[in-house]
Design an enzyme around this catalytic site. Structure first.
Site, PDB file in Angstrom:
ATOM      1  N   ASP A 222      -2.255  -1.211  -3.959  1.00 21.61           N
ATOM      2  CA  ASP A 222      -2.592   0.175  -4.258  1.00 21.61           C
ATOM      3  C   ASP A 222      -1.285   0.948  -4.425  1.00 21.61           C
ATOM      4  OD1 ASP A 222      -3.479   2.748  -4.429  1.00 21.61           O
ATOM      5  OD2 ASP A 222      -4.667   2.724  -2.586  1.00 21.61           O
TER       6      ASP A 222
ATOM      7  N   TYR B 214       0.865  -1.177   0.000  1.00 23.23           N
ATOM      8  CA  TYR B 214       0.000   0.000   0.000  1.00 23.23           C
ATOM      9  C   TYR B 214       0.903   1.229   0.000  1.00 23.23           C
ATOM     10  CZ  TYR B 214      -3.331   3.526   1.691  1.00 23.23           C
ATOM     11  OH  TYR B 214      -4.095   4.663   1.835  1.00 23.23           O
TER      12      TYR B 214
ATOM     13  N   HIS C 102     -12.451   1.613  -3.816  1.00 17.16           N
ATOM     14  CA  HIS C 102     -11.650   0.875  -4.795  1.00 17.16           C
ATOM     15  C   HIS C 102     -12.399  -0.389  -5.180  1.00 17.16           C
ATOM     16  CE1 HIS C 102      -7.631   2.947  -4.111  1.00 17.16           C
ATOM     17  NE2 HIS C 102      -8.380   3.420  -3.132  1.00 17.16           N
TER      18      HIS C 102
END
Length: 579
Positions: free
Chosen positions: A182, A141, A302
């Protein structure tokens, strides 16, 4: 083998349960980002899921921030696992290793980069063409570059650099590598809903890093059709990894994975593609058979992204030490009954038990077990009136003073009556006198009679029957515990509606309500937007600056591209002061 990545924007938002959500994805390895949970808040239901083994990394600086987790089905149990990119958080066997060259980073910087719980690495054994190979999955992330915090932009670039060093070091060691999660940067213009809004789109440092990290050469036949909309100013690099989605869908447009839910942008598909599954070039070419996004799956801002490989997984016989089930709070080492039992010394004297002050909740429970209410010496000793029997169970207190007169403490009114104790009528009489004090009603004759009962009189209770209510309206009434039928009727049938006077709070309510309505106005009526003629919505500026706190009206439709007639128009109007 199927692998999925999903930024879930808070793991505790799964209303139907974590297992149901994991099963619905139908993957062998599920990597989630932005769990927003710290170790002290992680419950067993989330950490230990039937049929899965999990691996969590938590933020060590802020609660409810960042965090990643990897769930592997039991048939995909990894042989090694660890958290972080630097190796500083690894103090156990079964780590992945291969940390690469970190001489460019100082020790303090390395610690900060791994302090936010952004990486979990698992290593798996796969079978491909009857050959045993290793694949390392890096669940990441990446930080967001906050435009209001310039230091975070540099932090993000350093994180990218460290991620690339670690991934390439593992790849060099002989393992296949998958980097997914991400990434927080849209790569090409085709991955952005409106790239024209960003000046110098290709000059963004994050995009420059992606250009160097990803393979974008034209040597392979499979890559010849990739990025047909790339501008001539963009250069091509020979990175070691491939964007698997673009590998299979090089020209698909409007393929986004993240939307601004506050503006309703998902309804018009006005978003960006910042969630990826990257794989080393050889693995993508030989073993990846499909990759795609899942915009139909809701529950977050998302959507999931998945990739499928032709190889099969060979599970490890035992999860590595980093597995969540080995944490002490879930392993059972702190759940033994002996840890909660206290050895009782039967020879301790009552005075020693009485003198000990409660310093904690455990001490109170221990003393209550030694002297349960209603047991032991209840023959009238003053010990029965001390705080040992009136402090509520479970309440923490530093010091409890011994009180000889029970009526001097409010808690004494809630103390259970002892069956063998001599009843006292002083408390109910005083209680009734206080109830009638507002009416200034006294009855010296009855008060004297109630306060001086004869020795042969029956015990007087300190409570009124449950089906009656004590009232005081200023009229002379005698408050005694008499149980005659007449007194019962007087108390039970007394009207409960109070008489409002000029000074009563209820009488002032109407006037004060009108005053506040004259001071505070409600929101002004929304004007219609110029394009659609529909009522606008009221917004408030929250960004720091000269307009913070000011209100304005905008079109109520969801945000979208200017060419989309169903999207929000550009209507804007400030709310004038005084309206």
């Amino acid at each position: 083998m199927k692998i999925v990545t999903w930024n879930i924007n808070g793991i505790r938002t799964f209303g139907g349960g974590i297992k149901k959500a994991l099963d619905s994805l139908g993957a062998d390895i599920i990597c989630i980002q932005e769990t927003k949970v710290t170790r002290d808040l992680l419950d067993e239901r989330t950490a230990i899921v039937d049929g899965y083994n999990s691996y969590f990394s938590f933020s060590r600086g802020r609660s409810g921030y960042s965090g990643v987790a990897t769930y592997c089905i039991d048939s995909a149990t990894p042989s090694a696992a660890e958290e972080g990119l630097t190796g500083l958080l690894t103090s156990h066997e079964g780590a992945v290793g291969c940390y690469g060259d970190q001489t460019e980073f100082c020790s303090e910087e390395l610690q900060l980069l791994d302090n936010e719980g952004r990486v979990v690495i698992t290593q798996h054994t796969i079978m491909f063409q009857e050959k045993e190979q290793t694949v390392t999955v890096i669940n990441v992330y990446c930080p967001r570059a906050d435009p209001e915090k310039p230091e975070r932009k540099q932090f993000k670039l350093q994180f990218y650099k460290l991620l690339q060093r670690r991934a390439e070091a593992i790849l060099k060691d002989g393992s296949h590598v998958i980097v997914l999660g991400d990434i927080n940067t849209s790569h090409r213009q085709i991955d952005h809903c409106d790239p024209s809004d960003n000046e110098d789109f290709g000059e963004n440092p994050g995009r420059k890093w992606l250009n160097a990290f990803l393979h974008s050469g034209r040597e392979d036949e499979e890559m010849k059709e990739e990025e047909s909309e790339v501008t001539s100013s963009e250069t091509f690099h020979s990175g070691k990894f491939v964007d698997t989605f673009r590998f299979f869908h090089p020209t698909r447009t409007s393929a986004f994975t993240c939307w601004n839910t506050l503006t309703g942008a998902r309804q018009t598909n006005y978003g960006t593609r910042i969630d990826y599954v990257f794989a080393d070039c050889l693995l993508a070419k030989e073993q990846f058979v499909a990759a795609d996004i899942m915009p139909e799956v809701e529950g977050s801002d998302h959507c999931p992204v998945w990739g499928q490989l032709s190889c099969s997984l060979r599970p490890s016989s035992k999860p590595p030490p980093f597995c969540t089930r080995y944490l002490p709070e879930f392993a059972g080492r702190q759940q033994k009954l002996s840890r909660f039992l206290v050895k009782v010394d039967q020879k301790s004297t009552p005075s020693e038990q009485r003198d000990a002050l409660p310093g904690s909740q455990e001490e109170e429970e221990r003393r209550e077990n030694l002297n349960p209410p209603g047991a032991g010496n209840v023959s009238g000793e003053k010990r029965s009136l001390t705080s040992d029997s009136v402090v509520p169970k479970g309440k923490k207190t530093k010091t409890v003073k011994t009180c000889l007169n029970p009526n001097t403490s409010l808690l004494s009114f809630f103390k259970p009556k002892l069956t063998n104790a001599v009843p006292s009528t002083e408390a109910p009489v005083k209680h009734c006198e206080k109830a009638l004090h507002m009416g200034e009603v006294t009855s010296s004759q009855n008060t004297q009679k109630a306060s001086s009962p004869s020795e042969d009189a029956p015990p007087v209770t300190s409570s009124v029957p449950e089906d009656t209510e004590l009232v005081s309206d200023g009229s002379p009434q005698l408050c005694t515990s008499s149980t005659t039928e007449e007194s019962h009727k007087r108390v039970a049938t007394k009207p409960l509606t109070p008489h409002l006077t000029a000074g009563h709070p209820e009488a002032k309510k109407g006037s004060s309500l009108g005053f506040w309505k004259s001071v505070f106005h409600g929101p002004p009526p929304p004007p219609p937007c110029k394009v659609h003629g529909e009522p606008c919505v009221l917004r408030t500026v929250k960004k720091e600056g000269p307009n913070v706190g000011k209100q304005f009206f905008v079109c109520a439709r969801p945000q979208g591209h200017a060419s989309n007639p169903a999207a929000r128009c550009n209507f804007f109007a400030w709310v004038e002061k005084g309206k």
